[in-house]
Design an enzyme around this catalytic site. Structure first.
Site, PDB file in Angstrom:
ATOM      1  CG  ASP A 187     -22.538  20.735 -70.072  1.00  0.00           C
ATOM      2  OD1 ASP A 187     -21.919  19.930 -70.789  1.00  0.00           O
ATOM      3  OD2 ASP A 187     -22.008  21.736 -69.549  1.00  0.00           O
ATOM      4  NE  ARG A 216     -10.075   9.179 -71.664  1.00  0.00           N
ATOM      5  CZ  ARG A 216     -11.201   9.462 -72.306  1.00  0.00           C
ATOM      6  NH1 ARG A 216     -12.334   9.587 -71.636  1.00  0.00           N
ATOM      7  NH2 ARG A 216     -11.227   9.606 -73.609  1.00  0.00           N
ATOM      8  CG  ASP A 218     -15.373  11.577 -71.440  1.00  0.00           C
ATOM      9  OD1 ASP A 218     -14.809  11.111 -72.440  1.00  0.00           O
ATOM     10  OD2 ASP A 218     -16.541  12.020 -71.458  1.00  0.00           O
ATOM     11  CE  LYS A 221     -12.427  20.418 -78.350  1.00  0.00           C
ATOM     12  NZ  LYS A 221     -12.312  19.918 -79.756  1.00  0.00           N
ATOM     13  CD  GLU A 242     -12.000  12.574 -74.896  1.00  0.00           C
ATOM     14  OE1 GLU A 242     -12.301  12.077 -75.972  1.00  0.00           O
ATOM     15  OE2 GLU A 242     -12.860  12.901 -74.045  1.00  0.00           O
TER      16      GLU A 242
END
Ligand SMILES: *[C@@H]1O[C@H](CO)[C@@H](O)[C@H](O)[C@H]1NC(C)=O
Ligand SMILES: *[C@@H]1O[C@H](CO)[C@@H](O)[C@H](O)[C@H]1NC(C)=O
Ligand SMILES: *[C@@H]1O[C@H](CO)[C@@H](O)[C@H](O)[C@H]1NC(C)=O
Ligand SMILES: *[C@@H]1O[C@H](CO)[C@@H](O)[C@H](O)[C@H]1NC(C)=O
Ligand SMILES: *[C@@H]1O[C@H](CO)[C@@H](O)[C@H](O)[C@H]1NC(C)=O
Length: 492
Positions: A187, A216, A218, A221, A242
């Site tokens: 991450d 776009r 990904d 969140k 997204e």
């Protein structure tokens, strides 16, 4: 049946300038899942076993060879899978190892540039999926050799390992790792200035090298919100994120940090409504909520990505084979306020289950352009492309509900009036008097699926013939005569 959608706005669009949100508002997007869309050599009908989670052979050259098929449905943009180098088996593109090398399973840099150039020559836009949240590693978290990842080749560019279990904890969503011992997703520490700057250098270069018109993004969140304004501004093109979450207040808040998000709250509502799990008040409520620029609403719902299927969720026909229901859901997708996104295979009525089931290869369908949904999608895109060519306010005019019952909803978006129902194929034949449609008294109104003509009454309403739970779309005949190409040809 042939569809003349030749009057696309494409030919007027700017060629050299970066594509902005305003440029994207009128686009209609076909989502290509690159590995499963088209092989380089035409003619194969080899099935693809989706349960193997392996490459099935789709390429950018394959995509390019099928642009007529896509454009034939009236689409003016495509969204393709992430293009970066992957761990072995990363067929979907979300397990990248090197941001500066292309995924050679999909082709070469020249292939991608050729696809971009072909799109441009057709006046179509290229949207590329990008993954700012993480890299990929083919093993357990304690085996990650950071020096193998590029350009973020040191542990200091990543959050220390913790498994992401609880999405209700926003901190955890942002700092913990997705994945398991098959593939971990180290991450990235996107709140770190060095990482953010590295990402900005990369995206700027990527957009420029491959003439990308939009992103776009990904797993939004899982990234700190503050990361996005700098990233999108470095990209210099339209950004759609997204945010896979049905809560309107949570999801729409992200639009303060980027142009657009995929409209998951509306997706769940469309699905519930047209799968007959709830009545039309659900759709009305969510449409009104999304339009509300205030608390809980979207800053600009005409920029949201509207969809009913994608590569992460069960397809609509997975839970119903009713053709009328899916036709209504598609009509709403294309004719409501957002930027429509149709996922590859919807036109073939594919019915795959949740990921990986919904990632079927398209080639076994033979790219049949005579299927009912290929024609349906083409025709409704034609309506939308035509509406924006006829009315400069069409795209920003917000769709509103003029009246509704439990199973029928009437909406008006500028010069386009839509009547949808979730009665399904067993819906009977009856006539329905419209409400709030605002036609001129005495004018001729055309229902463009049936080509039935009506005369508006003194209240500007018409009595529309409904049948078999099919959608209805009404235009003033005088507008259609400007060149719609269907229903009015004989009167020209
Ligand atoms: C949320 O997650 C973070 C990071 O894992 C953790 O430090 C924190 O204690 C969690 N908060 C709650 C309320 O569980
Ligand atoms: C873009 O192209 C330049 C020149 O070939 C190259 O140095 C750079 O690494 C490329 N960027 C990306 C993101 O591929
Ligand atoms: C859509 O509705 C069907 C039928 O109720 C349901 O099975 C499916 O899980 C829904 N999809 C999502 C993503 O909620
Ligand atoms: C294409 O689809 C139509 C309508 O479903 C069907 O009648 C036709 O046989 C299909 N063509 C091929 C080549 O499969
Ligand atoms: C809306 O439709 C209902 C029938 O469902 C009708 O009774 C009502 O008068 C209509 N108009 C308004 C403004 O609600």
């Amino acid at each position: 049946m042939r569809f003349c959608w030749f009057l696309s706005l494409a030919s007027f669009s700017s060629v050299s300038l970066a594509a902005t949100a305003a440029d994207w508002r009128g686009k209609s997007i076909y989502q290509v899942f690159t590995d499963r869309f088209s092989l380089t050599s035409t003619g194969s009908t080899d099935a693809c076993d989706v349960t193997k989670n392996e490459y099935c052979g789709g390429t950018w050259k394959g995509v390019q060879s099928r642009l007529d098929y896509i454009q034939g449905m009236g689409f003016t943009a495509i969204w393709i899978s992430p293009i970066t180098l992957q761990v072995p088996g990363g067929y979907h593109g979300y397990y990248q190892t090197d941001l500066y090398h292309l995924n050679d399973h999909f082709g070469t840099a020249d292939d991608l540039k050729s696809l971009a150039a072909d799109l441009k020559s057709r006046g179509m836009y290229l949207m590329v999926d990008v993954v700012p949240n993480h890299m990929g590693w083919p093993g357990c978290p304690d085996t990650v050799d950071f020096s193998q990842l590029h350009p973020f080749n040191d542990a200091s560019y990543y959050h220390p390992y913790c498994p992401l279990n609880n999405y209700d904890n926003q901190t955890e969503a942002e700092v913990c790792w997705l994945g398991d011992c098959n593939t971990e997703m180290p991450d990235l520490k996107t709140e770190d200035a060095t990482v953010a700057a590295g990402m900005q250098d990369w995206i700027k270069s990527l957009v420029s090298n491959y003439s990308i018109d939009g992103l776009r993004m990904d797993s939004v969140k899982d990234v700190n919100k503050d990361f996005f304004p700098g990233f999108c501004s470095a990209a210099g093109v339209f950004c759609m994120g997204e945010v896979a979450d049905g809560r309107a207040d949570y999801a729409y808040a992200y639009q303060d940090y980027m142009d657009s998000i995929l409209d998951y709250p509306m997706y769940f509502s469309i699905n519930r409504t047209f799968q007959q799990q709830s009545d039309m008040s659900d759709l009305k409520y969510n449409l009104e909520l999304s339009k509300n620029g205030g608390t809980g609403g979207s800053k600009d719902n005409t920029l949201l990505g509207t969809f009913i299927e994608n590569h992460d969720n069960p397809r609509f026909p997975w839970s119903t084979d009713d053709m009328s229901l899916v036709k209504n859901a598609i009509a709403f997708t294309i004719l409501s306020d957002g930027i429509p996104i149709i996922y590859q295979g919807q036109e073939q009525h594919l019915a795959g289950a949740d990921d990986p089931g919904c990632r079927e290869a398209i080639w076994p369908t033979g790219y049949n352009t005579s299927t009912p949904l290929y024609g349906h999608i083409a025709y409704i895109n034609q309506m939308r492309n035509f509406a924006q060519s006829q009315s400069s306010s069409y795209l920003t005019y917000k769709n509103w509900v003029t009246n509704y019952t439990a199973d029928t909803i009437m909406m008006r978006k500028d010069i386009v009036r839509t009547i949808l129902t979730n009665q399904g194929e067993s819906g009977g034949s009856y006539s329905l008097t419209t409400e709030g449609m605002g036609f001129e008294s005495g004018e001729t109104v055309v229902e463009v699926f049936t080509c039935d003509k009506y005369t508006a009454d003194t209240n500007g309403e018409v009595k529309v013939q409904m049948s078999g739970g099919l959608p209805r779309v009404l235009f003033s005949e005088s507008i259609l005569l400007e060149g719609f190409g269907m229903c009015v040809l004989s009167s020209r």
